[in-house]
Scaffold this active site. Structure first.
Site, PDB file in Angstrom:
ATOM      1  N   ASP A   1      -9.780   1.169   0.634  1.00  0.00           N
ATOM      2  CA  ASP A   1      -9.697   2.613   0.839  1.00  0.00           C
ATOM      3  C   ASP A   1     -11.040   3.220   0.423  1.00  0.00           C
ATOM      4  O   ASP A   1     -11.839   2.569  -0.244  1.00  0.00           O
ATOM      5  CB  ASP A   1      -8.579   3.207  -0.016  1.00  0.00           C
ATOM      6  CG  ASP A   1      -7.203   2.859   0.544  1.00  0.00           C
ATOM      7  OD1 ASP A   1      -7.095   2.698   1.772  1.00  0.00           O
ATOM      8  OD2 ASP A   1      -6.252   2.751  -0.249  1.00  0.00           O
TER       9      ASP A   1
ATOM     10  N   ARG B   1      10.159   5.087  -2.934  1.00  0.00           N
ATOM     11  CA  ARG B   1      10.681   5.807  -4.107  1.00  0.00           C
ATOM     12  C   ARG B   1      12.037   6.449  -3.829  1.00  0.00           C
ATOM     13  O   ARG B   1      12.358   6.749  -2.672  1.00  0.00           O
ATOM     14  CB  ARG B   1       9.664   6.850  -4.580  1.00  0.00           C
ATOM     15  CG  ARG B   1       9.093   7.769  -3.505  1.00  0.00           C
ATOM     16  CD  ARG B   1       8.235   8.884  -4.133  1.00  0.00           C
ATOM     17  NE  ARG B   1       6.806   8.617  -4.123  1.00  0.00           N
ATOM     18  CZ  ARG B   1       5.949   9.066  -3.214  1.00  0.00           C
ATOM     19  NH1 ARG B   1       6.364   9.835  -2.221  1.00  0.00           N
ATOM     20  NH2 ARG B   1       4.676   8.783  -3.288  1.00  0.00           N
TER      21      ARG B   1
ATOM     22  N   TYR C   1      -9.808  -4.789   2.902  1.00  0.00           N
ATOM     23  CA  TYR C   1      -9.095  -3.598   3.381  1.00  0.00           C
ATOM     24  C   TYR C   1      -9.208  -2.507   2.312  1.00  0.00           C
ATOM     25  O   TYR C   1      -8.259  -2.150   1.657  1.00  0.00           O
ATOM     26  CB  TYR C   1      -7.628  -4.000   3.624  1.00  0.00           C
ATOM     27  CG  TYR C   1      -6.744  -3.004   4.350  1.00  0.00           C
ATOM     28  CD1 TYR C   1      -7.202  -1.771   4.787  1.00  0.00           C
ATOM     29  CD2 TYR C   1      -5.416  -3.325   4.592  1.00  0.00           C
ATOM     30  CE1 TYR C   1      -6.366  -0.888   5.444  1.00  0.00           C
ATOM     31  CE2 TYR C   1      -4.569  -2.453   5.250  1.00  0.00           C
ATOM     32  CZ  TYR C   1      -5.046  -1.240   5.669  1.00  0.00           C
ATOM     33  OH  TYR C   1      -4.204  -0.373   6.312  1.00  0.00           O
TER      34      TYR C   1
ATOM     35  N   ARG D   1      -9.231  -6.305  13.387  1.00  0.00           N
ATOM     36  CA  ARG D   1      -8.463  -5.493  14.327  1.00  0.00           C
ATOM     37  C   ARG D   1      -9.326  -4.302  14.738  1.00  0.00           C
ATOM     38  O   ARG D   1     -10.037  -3.718  13.913  1.00  0.00           O
ATOM     39  CB  ARG D   1      -7.162  -4.971  13.690  1.00  0.00           C
ATOM     40  CG  ARG D   1      -6.169  -6.045  13.387  1.00  0.00           C
ATOM     41  CD  ARG D   1      -5.665  -6.746  14.627  1.00  0.00           C
ATOM     42  NE  ARG D   1      -4.726  -5.931  15.403  1.00  0.00           N
ATOM     43  CZ  ARG D   1      -4.232  -6.296  16.577  1.00  0.00           C
ATOM     44  NH1 ARG D   1      -4.631  -7.447  17.146  1.00  0.00           N
ATOM     45  NH2 ARG D   1      -3.366  -5.540  17.201  1.00  0.00           N
TER      46      ARG D   1
ATOM     47  N   ARG E   1       0.229   5.483  16.537  1.00  0.00           N
ATOM     48  CA  ARG E   1       0.429   6.833  15.994  1.00  0.00           C
ATOM     49  C   ARG E   1      -0.357   7.858  16.794  1.00  0.00           C
ATOM     50  O   ARG E   1      -1.274   7.514  17.537  1.00  0.00           O
ATOM     51  CB  ARG E   1       0.061   6.892  14.506  1.00  0.00           C
ATOM     52  CG  ARG E   1      -1.339   6.454  14.164  1.00  0.00           C
ATOM     53  CD  ARG E   1      -1.529   6.353  12.637  1.00  0.00           C
ATOM     54  NE  ARG E   1      -2.803   5.718  12.319  1.00  0.00           N
ATOM     55  CZ  ARG E   1      -3.158   5.259  11.130  1.00  0.00           C
ATOM     56  NH1 ARG E   1      -2.348   5.363  10.107  1.00  0.00           N
ATOM     57  NH2 ARG E   1      -4.330   4.701  10.943  1.00  0.00           N
TER      58      ARG E   1
ATOM     59  N   ARG F   1       0.825  -1.211   0.000  1.00  0.00           N
ATOM     60  CA  ARG F   1       0.000   0.000   0.000  1.00  0.00           C
ATOM     61  C   ARG F   1       0.856   1.257   0.000  1.00  0.00           C
ATOM     62  O   ARG F   1       0.407   2.309  -0.427  1.00  0.00           O
ATOM     63  CB  ARG F   1      -0.876   0.046   1.265  1.00  0.00           C
ATOM     64  CG  ARG F   1      -1.987  -0.967   1.326  1.00  0.00           C
ATOM     65  CD  ARG F   1      -2.579  -1.029   2.732  1.00  0.00           C
ATOM     66  NE  ARG F   1      -3.121   0.224   3.209  1.00  0.00           N
ATOM     67  CZ  ARG F   1      -4.333   0.694   2.923  1.00  0.00           C
ATOM     68  NH1 ARG F   1      -5.117  -0.001   2.157  1.00  0.00           N
ATOM     69  NH2 ARG F   1      -4.745   1.832   3.406  1.00  0.00           N
TER      70      ARG F   1
ATOM     71  N   GLU G   1      -3.520   6.241  19.051  1.00  0.00           N
ATOM     72  CA  GLU G   1      -4.181   5.031  18.560  1.00  0.00           C
ATOM     73  C   GLU G   1      -3.562   3.775  19.146  1.00  0.00           C
ATOM     74  O   GLU G   1      -2.362   3.547  19.001  1.00  0.00           O
ATOM     75  CB  GLU G   1      -4.064   4.938  17.031  1.00  0.00           C
ATOM     76  CG  GLU G   1      -4.903   5.960  16.305  1.00  0.00           C
ATOM     77  CD  GLU G   1      -4.946   5.721  14.800  1.00  0.00           C
ATOM     78  OE1 GLU G   1      -4.645   4.603  14.351  1.00  0.00           O
ATOM     79  OE2 GLU G   1      -5.263   6.679  14.085  1.00  0.00           O
TER      80      GLU G   1
END
Ligand code: UDP
Length: 366
Positions: free
Chosen positions: A349, A175, A347, A248, A279, A171, A299
């Site tokens: 988006d 780069r 999962y 989860r 996070r 995901r 979280e």
């Protein structure tokens, strides 16, 4: 009163379907067990800040049609997600890019970074990555894996990286340019005024019953609609008759702080194992907020249990095999359309949820 569609769940999938069905002259009733609409993209005003109550959502897509679709409901700002990762006393840019590598190895050029990573990969002899660990190692090498991936992933999923599917790490962009944009997508932003507004617009003029649980509602209203769009948990729909799927959950510890800027960024990941949360989100930065106070959310990730909110499907082998069996049952429920992250156990988006909802609409009406 009999409706054409009963839509279970006022989240993104259900609301897109409801909007499109109504547009085609169908009668629609939407129910949701929560006391508000918008599912997990719900935002709540705290101190003038739109707080992402069920976790941070950043809209991004490469699909122009989907971008135009959401923009008919609300305008988007120019937020670009560029999370920071904290590992012990070190701080890195995400996703994995030249800023990350130059900080990690004190180097400057893509050539230098590639040489280091290639050397680390060569020591591993992984040919075909079979799991998340092998995928991450063969992409980014050992240092990046150990510092920025392993701890975070094991906290988030509660499983060893060897037991997780490789696609989860794919995901994230990887780069060799100095580009901190977390996504590769052409379009990105946060709806101005909060996500709830999108769903409010979609559900305008549609009957919605909140605080209404499907299991109870269907007992008292067995023939309320010709068809059902179900966006709750797939295994719950079938009373867990084949066994429970794993999810989860996330617990958020929210705090209002008497300062205007706590961490200087919307998203800061804590990638070491020993910090218990994954996070910290500082919500105002999604909308460049200038409020005198700030709201942060820590979280904490955990295994889902009855009574908790399910957030992420765990798409490992066991669960995928079980979901395939549930989908065989689902295919026999001719009057029910299953959709969304929970209904499809995917999962997704947000953009993919909309694509799936529009496909379901097509399947029904074209
Ligand atoms: N990930 C990681 N380190 C990070 C951020 C993400 O290893 O600092 C991995 C982790 O395995 C996570 C996956 O990348 O599950 C996907 O992260 P993403 O940010 O897409 O997760 P989401 O925002 O959907 O929770």
């Amino acid at each position: 009163m009999r409706y054409d569609y009963l839509i279970v769940g006022a989240g993104l999938f259900g609301s897109v379907f409801a909007y499109e069905a109504k547009k085609r002259g169908k009668t629609v009733l939407v129910i949701d067990k929560r006391d508000h609409i918008a599912g997990n993209i719900y935002t709540e005003d705290v101190e003038g800040i739109n707080v992402h109550k069920y976790g941070a959502h950043i809209f991004h897509t490469s699909d122009k049609q989907i971008w135009d679709y959401v923009n008919q409901f609300v305008e988007f700002n120019h937020y670009i997600n560029s999370p920071i990762a904290v590992y012990k006393d070190e701080l890195y840019n995400l996703p994995f890019n030249m800023n990350t590598f130059s900080k990690m190895w004190n180097i400057r050029t893509p050539q230098q970074a590639k040489e280091i990573i290639e050397k680390q990969i060569a020591e591993l002899s992984i040919t075909e990555p079979k799991n998340l660990e092998e995928q991450a190692l063969s992409l980014a090498g050992r240092d990046v894996y150990e510092k920025l991936i392993k701890g975070y992933t094991e906290k988030q999923w509660g499983r060893d990286c060897k037991e997780l599917p490789a696609f989860i790490i794919k995901r994230l962009p990887f780069r060799f340019t100095y580009d901190n944009n977390y996504f590769n997508d052409r379009f990105q932003g946060i709806p101005m005024g909060g996500y709830t507004k999108i769903v409010e617009k979609m559900l305008e003029g549609i009957e919605v019953l909140t605080s209404t649980d499907f299991a109870d509602f269907k007992k008292t209203h067995p023939d309320i609609a010709d068809k059902i769009v179900f966006t709750g948990m797939l295994d719950a729909y079938f009373d867990y008759q084949l066994g429970a799927l794993e999810y989860r959950s996330v617990r958020f510890e929210n705090e209002v702080l008497d300062c205007d800027n706590y961490q200087g960024n919307a998203v800061v990941n804590y990638t070491e194992r020993d910090v218990p949360y994954t996070r910290i989100i500082e919500h105002k930065h999604f909308e460049f907020g200038k409020q005198p106070k700030t709201v942060i959310s820590r979280e904490y990730s955990s295994e889902w249990k009855v009574g908790m909110e399910p957030y992420y499907p765990v798409n490992d082998e066991r669960n995928n095999a079980l979901v395939a069996k549930y989908q065989e049952l689902a295919a026999k429920e001719k009057h029910v359309i299953f959709g969304g992250r929970l209904g499809n156990y995917k999962y997704y988006d947000m953009d993919k949820v909309i694509v799936a909802a529009l496909e379901a609409v097509k399947g029904e009406f074209e």
